[in-house]
Design a protein around this motif. Structure first.
Motif, PDB file in Angstrom:
ATOM      1  N   GLY A  98     -62.939  22.446 -20.007  1.00 57.16           N
ATOM      2  CA  GLY A  98     -62.101  22.865 -18.873  1.00 57.16           C
ATOM      3  C   GLY A  98     -62.525  24.232 -18.363  1.00 57.16           C
ATOM      4  N   MET A  99     -62.876  25.134 -19.307  1.00 57.14           N
ATOM      5  CA  MET A  99     -63.288  26.486 -18.910  1.00 57.14           C
ATOM      6  C   MET A  99     -64.606  26.451 -18.126  1.00 57.14           C
ATOM      7  N   PHE A 100     -65.527  25.561 -18.536  1.00 60.03           N
ATOM      8  CA  PHE A 100     -66.790  25.445 -17.802  1.00 60.03           C
ATOM      9  C   PHE A 100     -66.527  25.023 -16.359  1.00 60.03           C
ATOM     10  N   ALA A 101     -65.578  24.064 -16.180  1.00 60.55           N
ATOM     11  CA  ALA A 101     -65.253  23.600 -14.823  1.00 60.55           C
ATOM     12  C   ALA A 101     -64.662  24.749 -14.006  1.00 60.55           C
ATOM     13  N   ILE A 102     -63.800  25.545 -14.653  1.00 59.47           N
ATOM     14  CA  ILE A 102     -63.178  26.670 -13.936  1.00 59.47           C
ATOM     15  C   ILE A 102     -64.232  27.693 -13.518  1.00 59.47           C
ATOM     16  N   ARG A 103     -65.161  27.975 -14.464  1.00 56.84           N
ATOM     17  CA  ARG A 103     -66.209  28.946 -14.144  1.00 56.84           C
ATOM     18  C   ARG A 103     -67.036  28.495 -12.943  1.00 56.84           C
ATOM     19  N   MET A 104     -67.228  27.173 -12.814  1.00 56.05           N
ATOM     20  CA  MET A 104     -68.020  26.655 -11.694  1.00 56.05           C
ATOM     21  C   MET A 104     -67.151  26.421 -10.461  1.00 56.05           C
ATOM     22  N   GLU A 105     -65.905  26.853 -10.559  1.00 56.50           N
ATOM     23  CA  GLU A 105     -64.941  26.705  -9.462  1.00 56.50           C
ATOM     24  C   GLU A 105     -64.771  25.252  -9.020  1.00 56.50           C
ATOM     25  N   ARG A 106     -64.800  24.349 -10.000  1.00 53.84           N
ATOM     26  CA  ARG A 106     -64.524  22.937  -9.709  1.00 53.84           C
ATOM     27  C   ARG A 106     -63.115  22.627 -10.169  1.00 53.84           C
ATOM     28  N   ASP A 107     -62.471  21.599  -9.571  1.00 56.66           N
ATOM     29  CA  ASP A 107     -61.129  21.318 -10.078  1.00 56.66           C
ATOM     30  C   ASP A 107     -61.103  20.087 -10.986  1.00 56.66           C
ATOM     31  N   ALA A 108     -62.251  19.475 -11.212  1.00 62.09           N
ATOM     32  CA  ALA A 108     -62.290  18.373 -12.182  1.00 62.09           C
ATOM     33  C   ALA A 108     -63.361  18.660 -13.227  1.00 62.09           C
ATOM     34  N   VAL A 109     -63.113  18.187 -14.443  1.00 61.20           N
ATOM     35  CA  VAL A 109     -64.053  18.433 -15.538  1.00 61.20           C
ATOM     36  C   VAL A 109     -65.040  17.265 -15.582  1.00 61.20           C
ATOM     37  N   ASN A 110     -66.345  17.557 -15.578  1.00 62.17           N
ATOM     38  CA  ASN A 110     -67.302  16.449 -15.599  1.00 62.17           C
ATOM     39  C   ASN A 110     -67.997  16.328 -16.961  1.00 62.17           C
ATOM     40  N   SER A 111     -68.835  15.328 -17.041  1.00 58.69           N
ATOM     41  CA  SER A 111     -69.477  14.994 -18.312  1.00 58.69           C
ATOM     42  C   SER A 111     -70.324  16.164 -18.819  1.00 58.69           C
ATOM     43  N   ASP A 112     -71.014  16.831 -17.859  1.00 61.00           N
ATOM     44  CA  ASP A 112     -71.867  17.949 -18.214  1.00 61.00           C
ATOM     45  C   ASP A 112     -71.061  19.075 -18.889  1.00 61.00           C
ATOM     46  N   ASP A 113     -69.814  19.300 -18.379  1.00 63.86           N
ATOM     47  CA  ASP A 113     -68.961  20.336 -18.982  1.00 63.86           C
ATOM     48  C   ASP A 113     -68.698  20.012 -20.450  1.00 63.86           C
ATOM     49  N   PHE A 114     -68.458  18.721 -20.722  1.00 61.54           N
ATOM     50  CA  PHE A 114     -68.195  18.327 -22.111  1.00 61.54           C
ATOM     51  C   PHE A 114     -69.430  18.557 -22.979  1.00 61.54           C
ATOM     52  N   MET A 115     -70.620  18.211 -22.431  1.00 62.91           N
ATOM     53  CA  MET A 115     -71.847  18.379 -23.218  1.00 62.91           C
ATOM     54  C   MET A 115     -72.064  19.865 -23.540  1.00 62.91           C
ATOM     55  N   LYS A 116     -71.809  20.712 -22.525  1.00 65.31           N
ATOM     56  CA  LYS A 116     -72.005  22.157 -22.743  1.00 65.31           C
ATOM     57  C   LYS A 116     -71.001  22.668 -23.777  1.00 65.31           C
ATOM     58  N   ALA A 117     -69.762  22.141 -23.673  1.00 62.00           N
ATOM     59  CA  ALA A 117     -68.716  22.575 -24.610  1.00 62.00           C
ATOM     60  C   ALA A 117     -69.092  22.183 -26.037  1.00 62.00           C
ATOM     61  N   ILE A 118     -69.630  20.975 -26.208  1.00 61.45           N
ATOM     62  CA  ILE A 118     -70.024  20.529 -27.560  1.00 61.45           C
ATOM     63  C   ILE A 118     -71.111  21.459 -28.104  1.00 61.45           C
ATOM     64  N   ASP A 119     -72.114  21.755 -27.239  1.00 60.70           N
ATOM     65  CA  ASP A 119     -73.201  22.651 -27.665  1.00 60.70           C
ATOM     66  C   ASP A 119     -72.658  24.014 -28.050  1.00 60.70           C
ATOM     67  N   LYS A 120     -71.781  24.554 -27.215  1.00 56.58           N
ATOM     68  CA  LYS A 120     -71.263  25.905 -27.439  1.00 56.58           C
ATOM     69  C   LYS A 120     -70.478  25.949 -28.752  1.00 56.58           C
ATOM     70  N   LEU A 121     -69.619  24.947 -28.946  1.00 59.77           N
ATOM     71  CA  LEU A 121     -68.808  24.934 -30.159  1.00 59.77           C
ATOM     72  C   LEU A 121     -69.683  24.799 -31.402  1.00 59.77           C
ATOM     73  N   SER A 122     -70.777  24.025 -31.281  1.00 58.71           N
ATOM     74  CA  SER A 122     -71.643  23.861 -32.450  1.00 58.71           C
ATOM     75  C   SER A 122     -72.316  25.185 -32.768  1.00 58.71           C
ATOM     76  N   VAL A 123     -72.745  25.914 -31.729  1.00 60.14           N
ATOM     77  CA  VAL A 123     -73.385  27.215 -31.952  1.00 60.14           C
ATOM     78  C   VAL A 123     -72.379  28.179 -32.571  1.00 60.14           C
ATOM     79  N   ASP A 124     -71.145  28.213 -31.993  1.00 64.42           N
ATOM     80  CA  ASP A 124     -70.120  29.115 -32.528  1.00 64.42           C
ATOM     81  C   ASP A 124     -69.829  28.784 -33.980  1.00 64.42           C
ATOM     82  N   PHE A 125     -69.779  27.460 -34.249  1.00 64.18           N
ATOM     83  CA  PHE A 125     -69.466  27.048 -35.616  1.00 64.18           C
ATOM     84  C   PHE A 125     -70.554  27.542 -36.570  1.00 64.18           C
ATOM     85  N   ASP A 126     -71.837  27.346 -36.152  1.00 61.47           N
ATOM     86  CA  ASP A 126     -72.944  27.774 -37.014  1.00 61.47           C
ATOM     87  C   ASP A 126     -72.899  29.280 -37.232  1.00 61.47           C
ATOM     88  N   ARG A 127     -72.592  30.026 -36.122  1.00 61.94           N
ATOM     89  CA  ARG A 127     -72.560  31.490 -36.243  1.00 61.94           C
ATOM     90  C   ARG A 127     -71.456  31.904 -37.217  1.00 61.94           C
TER      91      ARG A 127
END
Ligand code: ATP
Length: 412
Positions: free
Chosen positions: A371-400
């Motif tokens: 949802g935050m990725f969609a907001i940053r891109m000033e979109r009002d709907a969350v797309n598949s790409d946002d979910f993929m980025k979120a998964i990547d980000k969370l995995s990196v945060d988790f590893d860190r």
């Protein structure tokens, strides 16, 4: 560079010099463009490094304050027995001995009367604060909710576990006559065990909601670490409060902090934990299991629990709350996206497939991050790409985080 530094032609006819200068100007212009582009790139790199710097500074501040908190010694509880003058009083600490202690100027001397309870600094024994005389659950870090808002519908997967807890906790509270008729005792305590972030607290809150019961939550580690020498008393007060507020559900999170098996209790910290555990067992033994107070505990470390806790009449119903499987993750993702504006290209089943090994708390974080990725891109709907980025980000945060924890432990 070679072009720019080219020598002037030997034949200096007007035409040659004109050609030479024209070429040189073009070269210099090209070079200028190149340098401008390089400058723009460096500027943007500089901006990136600056934002990184700010991020790391923020993280550093957070970690520093965490260290500060971890270093600040726990407080000792005491009761004022005598007041000598405005700056000196005699206090009996909860561990037994009496001390002549100094009070800080921040404390109103009028508040310090015999019988008043206060907190003392563990090292200097100076009075740090005066506790309210009336019983106040919040100062002990207890959470008391009249009836939590979470329902079974907020829990993804875990259908068999919901069924089990309904039988063990909800039914005895809502239909005690069923147990009387059949002549069996309902379980006294239920232990939820499994990895962190899988919905143990959520499940306990949902049962309290369903039964309109008060929900009293304490954290095992806080019972023994927050106020030294108070663990056993807090357990007693917790049960008194639960009876007073019945129907109620006592939820003891991280029960392993007081219920871990140990061979010898040698340090005073260990003895404190032991006393708290004994009090908990005593409260449970002196408890009517047909009453309307139920006890639910949770742990991530069932392997280290003292067997005494698991005997019949204590936590004799154990429910495993595992990591969600594909269907479970899908159900959790559906719950956490139900109020989100999701684009048609989003395939939650695919998101579930890509998040194997993640728990419910991670999945909630992924939905929020998408949802935050969609907001940053000033979109009002969350797309598949946002979910993929979120998964990547969370995995990196988790590893860190994992790296920090392991690294921290190595030097602890
Ligand atoms: N099965 C689930 N369904 C829906 N949401 C979930 C589920 N599991 C976890 N969550 C989400 O993650 C949050 C944290 O979960 P919860 O505190 O219940 O986990 P826990 O098992 O008690 O963790 P811990 O052992 O760390 O205390 C919940 O508030 C909820 O938003």
């Amino acid at each position: 560079m070679g072009d720019i530094a080219r020598q002037a032609p030997e034949k200096d006819t007007g035409e040659d010099i004109y050609q030479y200068l024209l070429e040189r100007i073009t070269n210099l212009e090209n070079r200028n463009l190149e340098l401008r582009e390089q400058f723009r790139q460096m500027e943007s790199e500089k901006r990136y490094v600056e934002t990184q710097k700010i991020r790391y500074e923020r993280e550093l501040r957070k970690l520093k304050s965490e260290i500060e908190q971890l270093r600040s010694p726990p407080l000792v509880i005491g009761t004022v027995t005598d007041v000598i003058d405005n700056s000196r009083v005699i206090v009996r600490s909860s561990a037994g001995p009496r001390f002549l202690v100094r009070t800080s100027q921040l404390i109103d001397p009028d508040l310090l009367k015999p019988g008043v309870r206060c907190t003392l600094n563990q090292q200097s024994l100076a009075i740090v604060d005066v506790l309210p005389t009336s019983y106040d659950a919040q100062i002990y870090g207890m959470e008391l909710v009249e009836s939590p808002e979470e329902t079974y519908e907020n829990i993804g997967g875990l259908e068999p576990q919901i069924e089990e807890i309904r039988e063990a906790v909800e039914l005895p509270l809502t239909k005690p006559q069923l147990f009387e008729k059949v002549g069996i005792s309902p379980p006294k305590g239920v232990l939820l065990y499994g990895p962190p972030g899988t919905g143990k607290t959520l499940l306990a809150r949902a049962v309290a909601h369903q039964t309109n019961a008060h929900f009293l939550r304490v954290v095992g580690s806080e019972l023994v670490q927050k106020y030294i020498g108070e663990g056993a008393r807090l357990v007693r007060e917790l049960f008194d409060l639960a009876k007073q507020k019945a129907p109620s559900i006592i939820f003891i999170d991280e029960i392993d902090a007081i219920g871990a098996h140990r061979n010898d209790s040698t340090t005073s910290g260990d003895r404190e934990v032991q006393r708290t555990l004994m009090q908990l067992l005593a409260e449970m033994d002196g408890f009517d299991n047909r009453g309307d107070v139920k006890i639910v505990a949770a742990t991530n470390r069932i392997d280290i629990l003292d067997r005494a806790l698991l005997r019949p009449g204590r936590f004799d119903r154990m429910i495993e709350i595992p990591l969600p499987d594909h269907q479970g993750r899908l159900a959790i993702l559906k719950i956490h996206t139900q109020h989100m504006n999701i684009g048609e290209d989003v395939n939650l089943s695919e998101v579930s497939r890509l998040t194997e090994g993640k728990n419910g708390a991670d999945l909630r974080a992924i939905c929020m991050e998408a949802g935050m990725f969609a907001i940053r891109m000033e979109r009002d709907a969350v797309n598949s790409d946002d979910f993929m980025k979120a998964i990547d980000k969370l995995s990196v945060d988790f590893d860190r985080h994992h790296f920090h924890t392991t690294f921290g432990e190595m030097f602890a």
